[in-house]
Design a protein around this motif. Structure first.
Motif, PDB file in Angstrom:
ATOM      1  N   CYS A  57       0.826  -1.205   0.000  1.00  0.00           N
ATOM      2  CA  CYS A  57       0.000   0.000   0.000  1.00  0.00           C
ATOM      3  C   CYS A  57       0.860   1.254   0.000  1.00  0.00           C
ATOM      4  O   CYS A  57       0.354   2.361  -0.021  1.00  0.00           O
ATOM      5  CB  CYS A  57      -0.936   0.015   1.189  1.00  0.00           C
ATOM      6  SG  CYS A  57      -0.072   0.180   2.754  1.00  0.00           S
TER       7      CYS A  57
ATOM      8  N   SER B 245      -4.163   2.071   2.029  1.00  0.00           N
ATOM      9  CA  SER B 245      -4.730   0.883   1.409  1.00  0.00           C
ATOM     10  C   SER B 245      -4.370   0.854  -0.065  1.00  0.00           C
ATOM     11  O   SER B 245      -3.833   1.822  -0.601  1.00  0.00           O
ATOM     12  CB  SER B 245      -6.242   0.871   1.594  1.00  0.00           C
ATOM     13  OG  SER B 245      -6.742  -0.359   1.120  1.00  0.00           O
TER      14      SER B 245
ATOM     15  N   LEU C 115      -5.531   0.808  -3.836  1.00  0.00           N
ATOM     16  CA  LEU C 115      -6.680   1.170  -4.663  1.00  0.00           C
ATOM     17  C   LEU C 115      -6.509   0.484  -6.005  1.00  0.00           C
ATOM     18  O   LEU C 115      -5.505   0.666  -6.687  1.00  0.00           O
ATOM     19  CB  LEU C 115      -6.724   2.684  -4.839  1.00  0.00           C
ATOM     20  CG  LEU C 115      -7.954   3.217  -5.571  1.00  0.00           C
ATOM     21  CD1 LEU C 115      -9.191   3.099  -4.694  1.00  0.00           C
ATOM     22  CD2 LEU C 115      -7.729   4.665  -5.968  1.00  0.00           C
ATOM     23  N   ARG C 116      -7.478  -0.351  -6.373  1.00  0.00           N
ATOM     24  CA  ARG C 116      -7.425  -0.995  -7.684  1.00  0.00           C
ATOM     25  C   ARG C 116      -8.362  -0.270  -8.615  1.00  0.00           C
ATOM     26  O   ARG C 116      -9.567  -0.246  -8.397  1.00  0.00           O
ATOM     27  CB  ARG C 116      -7.798  -2.474  -7.571  1.00  0.00           C
ATOM     28  CG  ARG C 116      -6.647  -3.282  -7.060  1.00  0.00           C
ATOM     29  CD  ARG C 116      -6.929  -4.758  -7.045  1.00  0.00           C
ATOM     30  NE  ARG C 116      -5.753  -5.449  -6.515  1.00  0.00           N
ATOM     31  CZ  ARG C 116      -5.461  -5.521  -5.227  1.00  0.00           C
ATOM     32  NH1 ARG C 116      -6.273  -4.986  -4.351  1.00  0.00           N
ATOM     33  NH2 ARG C 116      -4.370  -6.151  -4.829  1.00  0.00           N
ATOM     34  N   ASN C 117      -7.776   0.317  -9.642  1.00  0.00           N
ATOM     35  CA  ASN C 117      -8.581   1.063 -10.593  1.00  0.00           C
ATOM     36  C   ASN C 117      -9.095   0.103 -11.647  1.00  0.00           C
ATOM     37  O   ASN C 117      -8.323  -0.563 -12.322  1.00  0.00           O
ATOM     38  CB  ASN C 117      -7.707   2.151 -11.234  1.00  0.00           C
ATOM     39  CG  ASN C 117      -8.554   3.226 -11.847  1.00  0.00           C
ATOM     40  OD1 ASN C 117      -9.706   2.975 -12.187  1.00  0.00           O
ATOM     41  ND2 ASN C 117      -8.000   4.407 -11.975  1.00  0.00           N
TER      42      ASN C 117
ATOM     43  N   ARG D 183      -2.852  -0.386 -10.119  1.00  0.00           N
ATOM     44  CA  ARG D 183      -2.848  -0.549  -8.674  1.00  0.00           C
ATOM     45  C   ARG D 183      -2.026   0.579  -8.066  1.00  0.00           C
ATOM     46  O   ARG D 183      -0.954   0.890  -8.544  1.00  0.00           O
ATOM     47  CB  ARG D 183      -2.162  -1.875  -8.375  1.00  0.00           C
ATOM     48  CG  ARG D 183      -2.557  -2.581  -7.132  1.00  0.00           C
ATOM     49  CD  ARG D 183      -1.926  -3.975  -7.182  1.00  0.00           C
ATOM     50  NE  ARG D 183      -0.476  -3.870  -7.333  1.00  0.00           N
ATOM     51  CZ  ARG D 183       0.344  -3.713  -6.317  1.00  0.00           C
ATOM     52  NH1 ARG D 183      -0.114  -3.633  -5.092  1.00  0.00           N
ATOM     53  NH2 ARG D 183       1.648  -3.628  -6.515  1.00  0.00           N
ATOM     54  N   THR D 184      -2.535   1.191  -7.006  1.00  0.00           N
ATOM     55  CA  THR D 184      -1.748   2.234  -6.371  1.00  0.00           C
ATOM     56  C   THR D 184      -2.108   2.337  -4.896  1.00  0.00           C
ATOM     57  O   THR D 184      -3.206   1.927  -4.492  1.00  0.00           O
ATOM     58  CB  THR D 184      -1.944   3.592  -7.084  1.00  0.00           C
ATOM     59  OG1 THR D 184      -1.041   4.527  -6.533  1.00  0.00           O
ATOM     60  CG2 THR D 184      -3.355   4.097  -6.938  1.00  0.00           C
TER      61      THR D 184
ATOM     62  N   VAL E 222      -3.023   4.372  -1.482  1.00  0.00           N
ATOM     63  CA  VAL E 222      -3.659   5.651  -1.117  1.00  0.00           C
ATOM     64  C   VAL E 222      -3.753   5.747   0.401  1.00  0.00           C
ATOM     65  O   VAL E 222      -3.805   4.736   1.100  1.00  0.00           O
ATOM     66  CB  VAL E 222      -5.088   5.775  -1.708  1.00  0.00           C
ATOM     67  CG1 VAL E 222      -5.049   6.061  -3.188  1.00  0.00           C
ATOM     68  CG2 VAL E 222      -5.913   4.543  -1.390  1.00  0.00           C
TER      69      VAL E 222
ATOM     70  N   VAL F 130      -6.046   6.309   3.240  1.00  0.00           N
ATOM     71  CA  VAL F 130      -7.497   6.229   3.410  1.00  0.00           C
ATOM     72  C   VAL F 130      -7.953   7.144   4.529  1.00  0.00           C
ATOM     73  O   VAL F 130      -8.883   7.929   4.373  1.00  0.00           O
ATOM     74  CB  VAL F 130      -7.929   4.773   3.705  1.00  0.00           C
ATOM     75  CG1 VAL F 130      -9.417   4.706   3.991  1.00  0.00           C
ATOM     76  CG2 VAL F 130      -7.567   3.882   2.533  1.00  0.00           C
TER      77      VAL F 130
ATOM     78  N   ASP G  40     -14.053   5.579   7.779  1.00  0.00           N
ATOM     79  CA  ASP G  40     -14.114   4.937   6.469  1.00  0.00           C
ATOM     80  C   ASP G  40     -14.382   3.440   6.660  1.00  0.00           C
ATOM     81  O   ASP G  40     -13.813   2.804   7.549  1.00  0.00           O
ATOM     82  CB  ASP G  40     -12.776   5.150   5.743  1.00  0.00           C
ATOM     83  CG  ASP G  40     -12.875   4.814   4.265  1.00  0.00           C
ATOM     84  OD1 ASP G  40     -12.791   5.753   3.450  1.00  0.00           O
ATOM     85  OD2 ASP G  40     -13.021   3.620   3.932  1.00  0.00           O
TER      86      ASP G  40
ATOM     87  N   ARG H  66     -13.366   1.020   4.857  1.00  0.00           N
ATOM     88  CA  ARG H  66     -12.167   0.214   4.610  1.00  0.00           C
ATOM     89  C   ARG H  66     -11.294   0.159   5.861  1.00  0.00           C
ATOM     90  O   ARG H  66     -10.726  -0.872   6.207  1.00  0.00           O
ATOM     91  CB  ARG H  66     -11.363   0.796   3.435  1.00  0.00           C
ATOM     92  CG  ARG H  66     -12.004   0.584   2.085  1.00  0.00           C
ATOM     93  CD  ARG H  66     -11.303   1.373   1.011  1.00  0.00           C
ATOM     94  NE  ARG H  66     -11.524   2.811   1.193  1.00  0.00           N
ATOM     95  CZ  ARG H  66     -10.949   3.766   0.443  1.00  0.00           C
ATOM     96  NH1 ARG H  66     -10.106   3.433  -0.508  1.00  0.00           N
ATOM     97  NH2 ARG H  66     -11.209   5.025   0.659  1.00  0.00           N
TER      98      ARG H  66
END
Lengths: 291, 296
Positions: free
Chosen positions: A68, A247, A249-251, A260-261, A263, A265, A279, A281
Motif C-alpha cells: 500500500c 490501502s 486502490l485498484r482502478n 494498482r496504487t 492511497v 485512506v 471509512d 475500509r
C-alpha cells in the motif's frame, strides 16, 4: 534549540519566504507536512495523493496491507528513495517549513536530521563502539572522550548499555536480533536526529524484544519525533499517538494494465482510527476482516 | 513398545534401490575426481622440491649468476630474485590501485552507465587474453621506442593483473549488502563516505586477497617478460633502463641448457617461485582473517 533551528534553515538552503512563522500552537508542532504527495517507480505509481501532517514529539504509525506504499512514503521523508534510480516524487513534503524536494536541498543534510531504523537489523561489520560512533565521526567529531560520551549516552538511551558495556570492541554482528536492532537504534540516536523513522523495526523480533523496543520508543518520545511503519495493529495501538491507514486502490479502468496504487485512506488519532473509524475500509482492516 | 491398535509404524529409512545407487555412484565419482586432481598437483610439488631443495641456500638466493658450466655450488640466482621482486612489485604498484579504483567505479558509481558496462566487458575479455599477447603489446608500444627494461616487463605484468584486480574487487563489492549502504546514508553520509567507510571496509579482505592472488600469478609469468626485459645474467639495479632478468625467464633459459649446474639452478629457481607464490597465498589468508574479525 533556537540555534538548531537556524542551522536547519541554513543547511537546507531554505528561501526565507517559505519559512512561515508559527501562528497557532498546532502549526508550531508540525514536523512534516505532505501535500498531494505521489511516488513513482519508473512509470508505476506506488502511492497517490497523500496529504498528512506529522507532529513533534508524537509517535505516528503507518498501517495498511502489503503493497500500500507506507514504506515508500516513509522513505520519501528522509529522501532515502533517492537511492533507487527509478524513484521520483510529485507533490511536496515540507519539513519544518522547508521543502524537502527543493532543488537546493542536499539529501545528506536532510538525512543528518532525519534518521532511520530498518526492518532488518543492519549493524555494520565493525565493533559495537564503532557502530555507534560512526554517525558522530562522519559529522566531524574526532575527540575520543567526546565519542566515548556519545557512545555511552546512545547505548543507554537504547537500553543496551548494560548488556554490551564490557564488550564494546566485539563485533556488532555477534549480537542477538533484538540487541542488534537496539544497536541500530543507538546508532541512529548518536547523531541526535530530529526525527526517527522506523520501518517495521520489530518484524524480525520476538515479543520480548519487541516489548523492549516499544518501551524504548515511549522513553525517547519526549526528545524525538517518531514515525513507524508497522504490520502489527496491536503495536500501533500500544505505541502511537496518531495512525495513518493506507490501502491499495485498484482502478478498474478498462485498458490500463497496471492501475494498482497506494492511497491514504484515513488519518487521525490512534484512538479514533481504532475505535471510531470513519471509512468502511479502515473499519474492515482494523477489525481484522481484511488484510 | 506398545502401539495403539490400528496405527502403523512409519518407515523412515532411506528408500532403497535406484536412489541409493545414484547416491553411491555420485559419491565415488567425486572422490575419484578429487584424487585425479591431486595427482598432478602432488607430483609437481614433489618433483620441484626433490630437485630444487638441495640448491636452496642464502647464497643461492643472493649471489650473482655464474656461467652455465659451473655447478650449482658456485654462485646463485640473486639478480633473478631481485628482478622478479622489483618487476612484480612495480607491476603491483601500478595495477592494484588502478584495478581497485576501477572495481569501485563499476560497482558503486557506474550503475548502468555505458562507460561502466564497457569497462566491465573489457575487463572480462582481458582476463582471457594470452599473456604473450600482453608482452607483444608492450613490446610494440614501449620497447620499440624506449628499449628493453624491467619497467617494460612491469608494464606487461600490470596489464595482466589489472583485469584480475578489477574483477575480484567488483565481485567483492557486489556482495556487500545494500542494507549497509542504506544504514550509512540514513546517518547523513555522502556517497564517498559510504564507499570509503562502509562498503570498501566490508569487502577489504576479499579485495586484498584478490590483489595478492593476481600478484602471485604475475610473478610466475614468463612470456610477457621475454619480449620486454630481454634476458641477462647480470644484476641490473636500474629497472627503468637496460635488460633485466627474472626467475621465470631464468628457468626458461636454463632448462634448455645441457649443463647440470644450469639445470639445478632452474629447479632451485622454480622452487623459489613456488615459495614466493605460497608466501603470498598465506599472507592473503592472514589478511582476510584479520579483516574478517568483525564478521561474526
Amino acid at each position: 534549540m533556537e540555534q538548531q533551528d537556524q542551522q536547519v534553515t541554513a543547511k537546507l538552503q531554505v528561501p526565507q519566504t517559505t519559512a512561515t512563522p508559527a501562528e497557532t500552537p498546532a502549526e508550531a508542532e508540525k514536523v512534516f507536512d505532505a501535500k498531494s504527495l505521489s511516488c513513482y517507480y519508473g512509470s508505476f505509481r506506488a502511492v497517490t495523493d497523500v496529504s498528512l501532517s506529522i507532529y513533534q514529539n508524537e509517535i505516528t504509525a503507518f498501517i495498511g496491507p502489503s503493497g500500500c506504499g507506507k514504506t515508500t512514503v516513509l522513505r520519501t521523508l528522509n529522501r532515502l528513495n533517492d537511492l533507487i534510480p527509478s524513484a521520483r516524487v510529485e507533490g511536496d513534503v515540507h519539513y519544518r517549513g522547508a521543502s524537502l524536494y527543493h532543488k537546493d536541498v542536499s539529501p545528506t543534510a536532510v538525512r543528518r536530521r532525519i534518521g532511520m531504523v530498518f526492518q532488518k537489523p543492519n549493524p555494520f561489520p565493525k565493533s559495537i563502539y564503532e557502530n555507534v560512533a560512526y554517525g558522530p565521526r562522519i559529522n566531524g567529531i574526532r575527540k575520543k572522550s567526546h565519542l566515548d560520551e556519545i557512545v555511552e549516552r546512545s547505548l543507554r538511551q537504547a537500553a543496551l548499555w548494560d548488556e554490551v558495556k564490557d564488550r564494546l570492541n566485539k563485533s556488532g554482528l555477534g549480537l542477538s536480533g533484538g540487541q542488534a536492532q537496539r544497536l541500530c537504534i543507538a546508532r541512529t540516536l548518536a547523531v541526535e536526529p530530529d526525527v526517527v523513522l522506523m520501518d517495521e523495526p520489530c518484524s524480525a523480533l520476538d515479543p520480548i524484544a519487541t516489548g523492549r523496543i516499544e518501551d524504548l520508543m515511549h522513553e525517547i518520545k519526549s526528545q524525538y519525533t517518531i514515525v513507524i511503519v508497522t504490520h502489527n495493529m496491536q503495536q500501533a495501538t500500544r505505541v502511537s499517538d496518531r495512525t495513518a491507514f493506507f490501502s491499495v486502490l485498484r482502478n478498474e479502468k478498462p485498458g490500463g494494465n497496471d492501475t494498482r496504487t497506494g492511497v491514504l485512506v484515513e488519518y487521525g488519532t490512534t484512538q479514533q482510527i481504532f475505535e471510531d473509524p470513519h471509512d468502511s475500509r479502515t473499519q474492515a482492516y482494523v477489525t481484522g476482516r481484511i488484510g | 513398545m506398545a502401539i495403539a491398535s490400528g496405527q502403523q509404524t512409519v518407515d523412515l529409512r532411506e528408500p532403497s534401490g535406484w536412489r541409493r545407487t545414484k547416491n553411491q555412484v555420485a559419491t565415488v565419482g567425486m572422490w575419484i575426481a578429487f584424487v585425479v586432481m591431486l595427482i598432478p598437483l602432488g607430483f609437481v610439488i614433489f618433483t620441484v622440491i626433490s630437485k630444487g631443495a638441495s640448491a636452496i641456500s642464502w647464497q643461492f638466493l643472493t649471489a650473482p649468476i655464474p656461467i652455465n658450466v659451473l655447478p650449482v655450488t658456485f654462485g646463485g640466482v640473486g639478480p633473478a630474485v631481485y628482478g622478479t621482486l622489483v618487476i612484480t612489485g612495480l607491476a603491483a604498484l601500478m595495477a592494484i590501485p588502478l584495478g581497485v579504483l576501477g572495481g569501485i567505479y563499476i560497482n558503486e558509481y557506474g550503475g548502468n552507465q555505458v562507460l561502466a558496462r564497457v569497462i566491465n566487458f573489457f575487463a572480462d575479455v582481458m582476463t582471457g587474453v594470452p599473456s604473450i599477447i600482453m608482452g607483444l603489446f608492450i613490446f610494440t608500444i614501449w620497447v620499440l621506442h624506449f628499449g628493453y627494461s624491467g619497467f617494460a616487463g612491469a608494464l606487461a605484468l600490470a596489464c595482466l593483473m589489472l583485469p584480475i584486480v578489477i574483477r575480484s574487487t567488483y565481485e567483492m563489492l557486489r556482495v556487500v549488502p545494500d542494507s549497509l549502504r542504506e544504514a550509512s546514508y540514513a546517518l547523513g553520509a555522502t556517497k564517498a563516505r559510504v564507499t570509503l567507510t562502509v562498503v570498501v571496509p566490508a569487502a577489504i579482505g576479499g579485495i586484498v586477497s584478490g590483489a595478492l592472488l593476481a600478484v602471485a600469478r604475475a610473478a610466475g609469468e614468463t612470456a610477457p617478460l621475454v619480449f620486454t626485459i630481454l634476458v641477462t645474467q647480470t644484476l641490473n639495479k636500474n629497472v627503468f633502463s637496460g635488460a633485466n632478468t627474472a626467475l621465470s625467464t631464468l628457468i626458461f633459459q636454463n632448462a634448455t641448457q645441457p649443463y647440470t649446474g644450469a639445470q639445478a639452478r632452474a629447479w632451485g629457481s622454480a622452487l623459489t617461485l613456488i615459495a614466493i607464490a605460497f608466501i603470498l597465498m598465506i599472507v592473503a589468508r592472514l589478511v582476510t582473517a584479520r579483516f574478517a574479525r568483525y564478521d561474526r
